[in-house]
Design a protein around this motif. Sequence first.
Motif, PDB file in Angstrom:
ATOM      1  N   ALA A 114       0.842  -1.204   0.000  1.00  0.00           N
ATOM      2  CA  ALA A 114       0.000   0.000   0.000  1.00  0.00           C
ATOM      3  C   ALA A 114       0.869   1.243   0.000  1.00  0.00           C
ATOM      4  O   ALA A 114       1.868   1.322   0.726  1.00  0.00           O
ATOM      5  N   LEU A 115       0.485   2.193  -0.828  1.00  0.00           N
ATOM      6  CA  LEU A 115       1.165   3.487  -0.883  1.00  0.00           C
ATOM      7  C   LEU A 115       0.221   4.513  -0.266  1.00  0.00           C
ATOM      8  O   LEU A 115      -0.878   4.750  -0.775  1.00  0.00           O
ATOM      9  N   LEU A 116       0.659   5.074   0.848  1.00  0.00           N
ATOM     10  CA  LEU A 116      -0.158   6.060   1.546  1.00  0.00           C
ATOM     11  C   LEU A 116       0.478   7.438   1.403  1.00  0.00           C
ATOM     12  O   LEU A 116       1.684   7.543   1.217  1.00  0.00           O
ATOM     13  N   GLY A 117      -0.337   8.453   1.573  1.00  0.00           N
ATOM     14  CA  GLY A 117       0.212   9.807   1.557  1.00  0.00           C
ATOM     15  C   GLY A 117      -0.918  10.805   1.465  1.00  0.00           C
ATOM     16  O   GLY A 117      -1.998  10.477   0.970  1.00  0.00           O
ATOM     17  N   PRO A 118      -0.672  12.026   1.911  1.00  0.00           N
ATOM     18  CA  PRO A 118      -1.737  13.033   1.879  1.00  0.00           C
ATOM     19  C   PRO A 118      -2.082  13.446   0.443  1.00  0.00           C
ATOM     20  O   PRO A 118      -1.349  13.104  -0.489  1.00  0.00           O
ATOM     21  N   ASN A 119      -3.152  14.185   0.278  1.00  0.00           N
ATOM     22  CA  ASN A 119      -3.547  14.676  -1.041  1.00  0.00           C
ATOM     23  C   ASN A 119      -2.382  15.437  -1.664  1.00  0.00           C
ATOM     24  O   ASN A 119      -1.737  16.246  -1.005  1.00  0.00           O
ATOM     25  N   GLY A 120      -2.131  15.125  -2.926  1.00  0.00           N
ATOM     26  CA  GLY A 120      -1.076  15.846  -3.650  1.00  0.00           C
ATOM     27  C   GLY A 120       0.327  15.343  -3.359  1.00  0.00           C
ATOM     28  O   GLY A 120       1.305  15.937  -3.824  1.00  0.00           O
TER      29      GLY A 120
ATOM     30  N   ASP B 171      -7.426   5.225   3.212  1.00  0.00           N
ATOM     31  CA  ASP B 171      -8.086   4.540   4.319  1.00  0.00           C
ATOM     32  C   ASP B 171      -7.026   3.717   5.069  1.00  0.00           C
ATOM     33  O   ASP B 171      -6.591   2.672   4.611  1.00  0.00           O
ATOM     34  N   LEU B 172      -6.618   4.246   6.225  1.00  0.00           N
ATOM     35  CA  LEU B 172      -5.542   3.589   6.978  1.00  0.00           C
ATOM     36  C   LEU B 172      -5.959   2.201   7.448  1.00  0.00           C
ATOM     37  O   LEU B 172      -5.153   1.270   7.468  1.00  0.00           O
ATOM     38  N   ALA B 173      -7.234   2.073   7.804  1.00  0.00           N
ATOM     39  CA  ALA B 173      -7.712   0.757   8.273  1.00  0.00           C
ATOM     40  C   ALA B 173      -7.619  -0.245   7.121  1.00  0.00           C
ATOM     41  O   ALA B 173      -7.262  -1.416   7.319  1.00  0.00           O
TER      42      ALA B 173
ATOM     43  N   PRO C  66       2.624  -3.120   8.690  1.00  0.00           N
ATOM     44  CA  PRO C  66       1.825  -2.219   9.517  1.00  0.00           C
ATOM     45  C   PRO C  66       2.300  -2.213  10.972  1.00  0.00           C
ATOM     46  O   PRO C  66       2.389  -1.150  11.596  1.00  0.00           O
ATOM     47  N   ALA C  67       2.675  -3.377  11.490  1.00  0.00           N
ATOM     48  CA  ALA C  67       3.107  -3.439  12.889  1.00  0.00           C
ATOM     49  C   ALA C  67       4.434  -2.697  13.084  1.00  0.00           C
ATOM     50  O   ALA C  67       4.596  -1.962  14.059  1.00  0.00           O
ATOM     51  N   GLU C  68       5.344  -2.848  12.125  1.00  0.00           N
ATOM     52  CA  GLU C  68       6.639  -2.143  12.241  1.00  0.00           C
ATOM     53  C   GLU C  68       6.427  -0.632  12.239  1.00  0.00           C
ATOM     54  O   GLU C  68       7.032   0.089  13.017  1.00  0.00           O
TER      55      GLU C  68
ATOM     56  N   PRO D  85      -8.392   4.746  38.852  1.00  0.00           N
ATOM     57  CA  PRO D  85      -9.567   5.172  38.083  1.00  0.00           C
ATOM     58  C   PRO D  85      -9.210   5.624  36.671  1.00  0.00           C
ATOM     59  O   PRO D  85      -8.179   6.273  36.473  1.00  0.00           O
ATOM     60  N   GLY D  86     -10.052   5.261  35.719  1.00  0.00           N
ATOM     61  CA  GLY D  86      -9.906   5.725  34.327  1.00  0.00           C
ATOM     62  C   GLY D  86      -8.651   5.219  33.635  1.00  0.00           C
ATOM     63  O   GLY D  86      -8.196   5.839  32.666  1.00  0.00           O
ATOM     64  N   LEU D  87      -8.095   4.101  34.091  1.00  0.00           N
ATOM     65  CA  LEU D  87      -6.821   3.631  33.515  1.00  0.00           C
ATOM     66  C   LEU D  87      -6.984   3.163  32.067  1.00  0.00           C
ATOM     67  O   LEU D  87      -7.913   2.433  31.737  1.00  0.00           O
ATOM     68  N   GLU D  88      -6.073   3.627  31.229  1.00  0.00           N
ATOM     69  CA  GLU D  88      -6.048   3.226  29.815  1.00  0.00           C
ATOM     70  C   GLU D  88      -4.591   3.181  29.384  1.00  0.00           C
ATOM     71  O   GLU D  88      -3.839   4.115  29.700  1.00  0.00           O
ATOM     72  N   VAL D  89      -4.173   2.121  28.698  1.00  0.00           N
ATOM     73  CA  VAL D  89      -2.820   2.083  28.142  1.00  0.00           C
ATOM     74  C   VAL D  89      -2.978   2.011  26.631  1.00  0.00           C
ATOM     75  O   VAL D  89      -3.604   1.090  26.109  1.00  0.00           O
ATOM     76  N   ARG D  90      -2.459   3.019  25.953  1.00  0.00           N
ATOM     77  CA  ARG D  90      -2.702   3.125  24.517  1.00  0.00           C
ATOM     78  C   ARG D  90      -1.400   2.942  23.761  1.00  0.00           C
ATOM     79  O   ARG D  90      -0.448   3.697  23.967  1.00  0.00           O
ATOM     80  N   ARG D  91      -1.378   1.927  22.902  1.00  0.00           N
ATOM     81  CA  ARG D  91      -0.211   1.680  22.056  1.00  0.00           C
ATOM     82  C   ARG D  91      -0.294   2.545  20.815  1.00  0.00           C
ATOM     83  O   ARG D  91      -1.387   2.823  20.333  1.00  0.00           O
ATOM     84  N   PRO D  92       0.843   2.966  20.247  1.00  0.00           N
ATOM     85  CA  PRO D  92       0.771   3.760  19.017  1.00  0.00           C
ATOM     86  C   PRO D  92       0.128   2.966  17.873  1.00  0.00           C
ATOM     87  O   PRO D  92       0.316   1.759  17.783  1.00  0.00           O
ATOM     88  N   THR D  93      -0.639   3.654  17.066  1.00  0.00           N
ATOM     89  CA  THR D  93      -1.321   3.002  15.953  1.00  0.00           C
ATOM     90  C   THR D  93      -0.680   3.441  14.634  1.00  0.00           C
ATOM     91  O   THR D  93       0.150   4.356  14.607  1.00  0.00           O
ATOM     92  N   LEU D  94      -1.133   2.807  13.564  1.00  0.00           N
ATOM     93  CA  LEU D  94      -0.656   3.200  12.245  1.00  0.00           C
ATOM     94  C   LEU D  94      -1.007   4.668  11.965  1.00  0.00           C
ATOM     95  O   LEU D  94      -0.247   5.397  11.358  1.00  0.00           O
ATOM     96  N   GLU D  95      -2.170   5.076  12.458  1.00  0.00           N
ATOM     97  CA  GLU D  95      -2.576   6.466  12.254  1.00  0.00           C
ATOM     98  C   GLU D  95      -1.599   7.426  12.943  1.00  0.00           C
ATOM     99  O   GLU D  95      -1.248   8.470  12.399  1.00  0.00           O
TER     100      GLU D  95
END
Length: 303
Positions: free
Chosen positions: A41-47, A197-199, A222-224, A268-278
């Motif tokens: 997949a080739l991703l990139g912003p418009n233009g 569409d990153l997903a 994607p994982a790397e 309270p409110g604990l969340e551990v968030r791993r970096p995503t592709l986004e």
Amino acid sequence: MTPPRTPADVVVEARDVTMAYGDADVLRGVDLDIHRGEVFALLGPNGAGKTTTVEILEGFRRRSGGEVRVLGADPERGDDAWRGRIGLVLQSWRDHPRWRVAELLGHFATYYPDPRDPTELLALVGLTGQADRQVNRLSGGQRRRLDVALGIVGRPELLFLDEPTTGFDPEARHEFHLLVERLARDEGVTVLLTTHDLAEAERLADRIAMLVGGRIRACGTPAELARRAAAQAEVRWTADDGTPRRERSKDPSRLVWELHRDADGPIPGLEVRRPTLEDTYLHMVHRAADDTDGTEDAKARAA
Ligand SMILES: Nc1ncnc2c1ncn2[C@@H]1O[C@H](COP(=O)(O)OP(=O)(O)OP(=O)(O)O)[C@@H](O)[C@H]1O
């Protein structure tokens, strides 16, 4: 263990490709290696130059500089036999509006030495019910499915998909993903996909390249790529006074342990968030915007 790759496994090879439209430098040294049977997949912003890159690889656009080999040939000199090994799904099919779907597919099948059976192909892309419809009476999503059918009727070895699922409903998108997976896995088709569409990229692609500012800024699975966004995970929780807190940590389990110890109980409110592709994508786009020296990411070149 994966056997070592041979030159025959490299379906697309681009080295230091540049492209200028007038005095606007769009591609500033693009390097790519895409391997047989891979969904890339080739991703990139418009233009960013995705379509320009793909058109150069397809042989529809002359590059300003650099070297390109696609299925062993320079696309600028690809003959009919070479072209017959390539399938294209362009942004949308606009010709032959009055042709009926099955008729158009049957007509295109005659261009190839070993085409797919048009009836089976209609079933494969979910258009059996529209076989007798005129092309200009199809919905946007149905038309896109027809684009895909036209792209694969000749059993291509390499399939270019330029934003293929634009206008698809979720079910059509899911069906399309299954189809691409089947083409790559069962038939060894190499697929180059551009998408916003990153997903979709994460779901389908074996590897992803991010084209930003005329260069490939990152390339990997994607994982790397997700891991490279930030080595640090983000821990969020709610402090004793009710204020939301967040902290980045290379060792989130230790931070959580310390919080648990200090709170002497549940956090309270604990969340551990791993970096995503986004996260990676946005990081690359923002970094490129700030990048004044234009240094290419050293790891960008495909493995
Ligand atoms: N034929 C052309 N003549 C002049 N400039 C062009 C031409 N084609 C594209 N460009 C410019 O080159 C840049 C890259 O365009 P390109 O279509 O390759 O980007 P893209 O990444 O595919 O964008 P998008 O995600 O919006 O489809 C843009 O600034 C565009 O305006």
